[in-house]
Design a protein around this motif. Structure first.
Motif: not given
Length: 241
Positions: A95, A98, A145
């Motif tokens: 995360e 990203w 991403s």
């Protein structure tokens, strides 16, 4: 050749320390623009290559980093080149990686364009050139991403053109192909991979930062006044293959 002159215009180039951003800053300066070279650190090497201009520090880890610069002075041309990349298999992608990439490559780009437009729309003139990617059209591997962000850059370029072209702004993007920069050093040093890439490029060579820079001059100049919402592939023919 006045249609390609940037004399009397001021430009902000983000990510101007090295590579494509540095080449764009130098080329805009050579075309007559007063260039502000922006980077996370001072763009001393870029300034040494430019004809005048100056450097500012903008770190787009804060997506709102450029919110005030367009009110301090008139800037006619915005080149959104700043970007980062993180690589991992999609099944393992974090995360944090990203968010970091989306914040710099997409969120910061949008809010920088927004701040520019708020200042430029009342004047009825402005040029925005966003640096997209071949991964604005392709999926790639191990860069989820980055791929999502660059697809977003292409979409936002078209959206902003739809809204702002009637009021005198030109918003376009450049999608670079395989370019000789620090980001591609490992690929170019792998003989098999480099050969495979070149074999697919009709032009038969890697691109140079100057190839992107001259396209940015065109999209910043009066010669491109009737070009809106375009994503220009500067890839030696890669996407035509």
């Amino acid at each position: 050749m006045n249609a390609f002159s940037l004399s009397g215009r001021r430009a902000l180039v983000t990510g101007a320390n090295t590579g494509i951003g540095q080449a764009i800053a130098v080329a805009l300066s050579q075309a007559g623009a007063d260039v502000i070279a922006a980077g996370r650190s001072p763009c001393d090497q870029t300034l040494a290559l430019m004809q005048g201009g100056r450097s500012v520090m903008l770190d787009f880890a804060d997506p709102m980093a450029a919110r005030d610069i367009f009110h301090a002075e008139q800037i006619d041309i915005l080149i959104n080149n700043a970007g980062i990349i993180r690589r991992a298999d999609a099944v393992d992608f974090s995360e944090a990686d990203w968010d970091d990439v989306i914040d710099v490559n997409l969120k910061a780009l949008f809010f920088t364009c927004q701040a520019f437009a708020r200042a430029a729309l009342p004047r009825g003139y402005g040029k925005i050139v966003n640096i997209a990617s071949l991964l604005s059209f392709q999926g790639g591997i191990r860069v989820p991403s980055y791929t999502a962000a660059k697809h977003g850059v292409a979409g936002l370029t078209k959206l902003m053109a739809n809204e702002w072209a009637p009021q005198g702004l030109n918003i376009n993007a450049i999608a670079p192909g395989y370019i000789e920069t620090n980001n591609t050093t490992a690929l170019r040093q792998d003989p098999a991979r480099s050969r495979a890439i070149i074999d697919r490029i009709p032009a038969g060579r890697w691109g140079r930062p100057q190839d992107i820079a001259q396209s940015a001059v065109f999209l910043s100049a009066p010669a491109s006044d009737y070009i809106n919402g375009a994503v220009l592939n500067v890839d030696g023919g890669w996407m035509a293959r």
